[in-house]
Design an enzyme around this catalytic site. Structure first.
Site, PDB file in Angstrom:
ATOM      1  N   HIS A 102      -4.029  -1.127  -6.882  1.00 36.90           N
ATOM      2  CA  HIS A 102      -5.485  -1.535  -6.682  1.00 36.90           C
ATOM      3  C   HIS A 102      -6.211  -0.183  -6.744  1.00 36.90           C
ATOM      4  O   HIS A 102      -7.246  -0.092  -6.285  1.00 36.90           O
ATOM      5  CB  HIS A 102      -5.607  -2.292  -5.364  1.00 36.90           C
ATOM      6  CG  HIS A 102      -5.197  -3.562  -5.371  1.00 36.90           C
ATOM      7  ND1 HIS A 102      -5.288  -4.273  -4.274  1.00 36.90           N
ATOM      8  CD2 HIS A 102      -4.500  -4.337  -6.418  1.00 36.90           C
ATOM      9  CE1 HIS A 102      -4.714  -5.437  -4.439  1.00 36.90           C
ATOM     10  NE2 HIS A 102      -4.229  -5.550  -5.603  1.00 36.90           N
ATOM     11  N   ARG A 157     -12.437   3.206  -5.731  1.00 35.39           N
ATOM     12  CA  ARG A 157     -13.108   2.076  -4.772  1.00 35.39           C
ATOM     13  C   ARG A 157     -13.480   2.606  -3.645  1.00 35.39           C
ATOM     14  O   ARG A 157     -12.734   3.294  -2.897  1.00 35.39           O
ATOM     15  CB  ARG A 157     -12.168   0.796  -4.738  1.00 35.39           C
ATOM     16  CG  ARG A 157     -12.855  -0.188  -3.617  1.00 35.39           C
ATOM     17  CD  ARG A 157     -12.008  -1.381  -3.638  1.00 35.39           C
ATOM     18  NE  ARG A 157     -10.617  -1.476  -3.459  1.00 35.39           N
ATOM     19  CZ  ARG A 157      -9.606  -2.563  -3.380  1.00 35.39           C
ATOM     20  NH1 ARG A 157     -10.317  -3.621  -3.754  1.00 35.39           N
ATOM     21  NH2 ARG A 157      -8.507  -2.348  -2.892  1.00 35.39           N
ATOM     22  N   ASP A 207      -0.610  -2.691  -4.360  1.00 32.66           N
ATOM     23  CA  ASP A 207      -1.991  -2.651  -3.639  1.00 32.66           C
ATOM     24  C   ASP A 207      -2.439  -1.337  -3.670  1.00 32.66           C
ATOM     25  O   ASP A 207      -2.118  -0.870  -4.650  1.00 32.66           O
ATOM     26  CB  ASP A 207      -1.505  -3.160  -2.282  1.00 32.66           C
ATOM     27  CG  ASP A 207      -2.768  -3.781  -1.432  1.00 32.66           C
ATOM     28  OD1 ASP A 207      -3.880  -3.173  -1.126  1.00 32.66           O
ATOM     29  OD2 ASP A 207      -2.664  -4.897  -0.911  1.00 32.66           O
ATOM     30  N   ASP A 208      -3.235  -1.002  -2.716  1.00 24.51           N
ATOM     31  CA  ASP A 208      -3.832   0.329  -2.920  1.00 24.51           C
ATOM     32  C   ASP A 208      -2.696   1.587  -3.003  1.00 24.51           C
ATOM     33  O   ASP A 208      -1.600   1.529  -2.437  1.00 24.51           O
ATOM     34  CB  ASP A 208      -4.846   0.851  -1.650  1.00 24.51           C
ATOM     35  CG  ASP A 208      -5.873  -0.290  -1.333  1.00 24.51           C
ATOM     36  OD1 ASP A 208      -6.658  -0.573  -2.395  1.00 24.51           O
ATOM     37  OD2 ASP A 208      -6.203  -0.528  -0.196  1.00 24.51           O
ATOM     38  N   ASP A 253       0.980  -1.314  -0.040  1.00 20.01           N
ATOM     39  CA  ASP A 253      -0.026   0.023   0.037  1.00 20.01           C
ATOM     40  C   ASP A 253       0.770   1.086  -0.034  1.00 20.01           C
ATOM     41  O   ASP A 253       1.795   1.243   0.759  1.00 20.01           O
ATOM     42  CB  ASP A 253      -1.009   0.053   1.142  1.00 20.01           C
ATOM     43  CG  ASP A 253      -1.693  -1.015   1.414  1.00 20.01           C
ATOM     44  OD1 ASP A 253      -1.485  -2.009   1.084  1.00 20.01           O
ATOM     45  OD2 ASP A 253      -2.856  -0.941   2.145  1.00 20.01           O
ATOM     46  N   LYS A 312     -14.995   0.463  -0.201  1.00 19.05           N
ATOM     47  CA  LYS A 312     -15.263  -0.819   0.247  1.00 19.05           C
ATOM     48  C   LYS A 312     -15.518  -0.828   1.740  1.00 19.05           C
ATOM     49  O   LYS A 312     -14.724  -0.183   2.496  1.00 19.05           O
ATOM     50  CB  LYS A 312     -14.216  -1.718   0.038  1.00 19.05           C
ATOM     51  CG  LYS A 312     -12.845  -1.607   0.541  1.00 19.05           C
ATOM     52  CD  LYS A 312     -11.998  -2.911   0.155  1.00 19.05           C
ATOM     53  CE  LYS A 312     -10.602  -2.669   0.471  1.00 19.05           C
ATOM     54  NZ  LYS A 312      -9.625  -3.772   0.322  1.00 19.05           N
TER      55      LYS A 312
END
Ligand SMILES: *[C@@H]1O[C@H](CO)[C@@H](O)[C@H](O)[C@H]1NC(C)=O
Ligand SMILES: *[C@@H]1O[C@H](CO)[C@@H](O)[C@H](O)[C@H]1NC(C)=O
Ligand SMILES: *[C@@H]1O[C@H](CO)[C@@H](O)[C@H](O)[C@H]1NC(C)=O
Ligand SMILES: *[C@@H]1O[C@H](CO)[C@@H](O)[C@H](O)[C@H]1NC(C)=O
Length: 353
Positions: free
Chosen positions: A234, A265, A212-213, A190, A267
């Site tokens: 991501h 996103r 990742d993010d 991340d 979530k």
């Protein structure tokens, strides 16, 4: 007996006072070229960091005096050891951190096994712990992070913080290595994990190449993420959102997202309760090479598009439509929204794809 008890009480009191006293602030320049220089250097309001290697298994921790300016003057390397980290930590009030383009090198390839935080060897994470107990205006600028073992920046400012011109280059981790069974070697890298109580956080003009993010906002208000490049990961995320947290007044503008699972996103944990995500604006973001979803709003985490929970209220999510452009891979879905009954209000109109 009484006297000696009083004496030890007094002593304890004095000792506590000495420990708790504000750091003595001196206008001098401290230079750090090994960990043993840190305790002296941080009594000065200018701290210069020369190139050195932080011994394996140790945290390079800067608890700075109020008003300190830190200047990197060389690259910092971290020794190889499987442990929890963090590798670097910074705190203080009114701090300016000038990376001057120099690098924190985390030696990622020593740790990478394709499993990140989910298994394999223990990896120091986050690599850089930024903003604990930071109370007033902070600037962190022009720093490069190369090959983080796992997550990179943990941001938990309690006052206004601007992070700008940062580079995270974990692109080497896109390729498999001898320990990753054919998976990309880097995982859970991340870029910025944000959990803040500060009144303002700006992350601007930075480049994040990871797996990742790019950004994950777990908690906080008044957060601007603007003019950044996110590649290989991501995308830009709010969440995952757990119980009892608020995320509000989020402004995500003029970012470029390439070769990522999704562009944008939100979530939330299916099991989360009493949480709120509100007033989120996306404007002028450009995405290409998006593999799974252009925009996904999903209340079923850890599942994707599973049974959604209803304990996180998402409201007032805005796409300034004409200025967001998302180009998808052929297999990707443009917009997916999976909300619990009554737990999303003011749903976005889909951006151009
Ligand atoms: C740390 O690991 C990296 C990557 O495996 C290796 O290139 C480097 O030489 C190691 N450093 C030390 C000090 O052992
Ligand atoms: C967010 O910014 C507004 C306007 O500056 C301010 O009133 C509010 O207190 C801030 N929120 C937090 C959590 O600090
Ligand atoms: C980010 O870049 C823009 C455009 O070059 C510039 O106007 C802005 O001041 C930069 N932000 C920071 C915090 O330096
Ligand atoms: C919503 O967030 C924006 C930042 O994107 C902020 O300027 C605005 O004041 C917020 N609105 C409210 C009602 O808090």
């Amino acid at each position: 007996m009484a006297v000696s008890a009083l004496h030890s009480l007094l002593f304890a009191f004095l000792a506590t006072c000495v420990v708790a006293a504000p750091k003595h602030r001196r206008s001098c320049t401290g230079t750090i070229s090994s960990l043993s220089d840190v305790s002296d250097a941080i009594t000065c309001t200018t701290v210069n960091i020369e190139s050195f290697t932080v011994p394996a298994g140790m945290t390079f921790n800067l608890e700075l005096a109020t008003g300190t300016t830190v200047n990197m003057q060389g690259d910092v390397f971290f020794g190889n050891q499987t442990w929890d980290g963090p590798l670097f930590e910074i705190s203080g009030t009114d701090i300016t951190f000038n990376g001057n383009g120099y690098t924190f090198n985390g030696n990622g390839p020593f740790y990478w096994d394709g499993l990140g935080g989910n298994g394999g060897v223990t990896k120091p994470a986050p690599m850089l712990n930024c903003g604990i107990a930071i109370d007033d205006e902070q600037v962190v600028q022009n720093v490069k992070v190369l090959n983080s073992p796992c997550r990179v920046y943990s941001v938990s400012n309690t006052g206004p913080l601007t992070m700008t011109d940062l580079t995270i280059d974990d692109s080497l981790g896109d390729e498999p290595n001898a320990n990753s069974n054919g998976l990309p070697a880097g995982h859970n890298t991340d870029g910025f994990d944000v959990s803040t109580t500060g009144e303002l956080l700006i992350i601007e003009n930075s480049t994040i190449m990871n797996q990742d993010d790019c950004l994950a906002i777990n908690k906080g208000s008044n957060i601007t993420f603007q003019g950044n490049i996110c590649s290989g990961g991501h995308g830009i995320s709010i969440g995952s959102i757990t119980s009892d947290v608020t995320v509000s007044n989020i402004y995500v503008a003029d970012n470029t997202i390439t070769n990522s699972q999704q562009a944008i996103r939100i979530k939330t944990d299916a099991s989360a309760t009493n949480s709120f995500v509100s007033n989120v604006t996306y404007v002028g973001n450009t995405a290409s090479g998006i593999a799974d979803f252009g925009v996904i709003i999903d209340q079923s985490y850890p599942d994707t598009l599973g049974t959604p929970g209803t304990g996180v209220i998402i409201s007032d999510v805005n796409f300034v439509d004409s200025e967001t452009s998302i180009t998808l891979d052929s297999s990707a879905e443009k917009v997916a929204v999976n909300c619990g009954s009554g737990s999303c209000t003011g749903m976005p109109s889909p951006p151009h794809a």
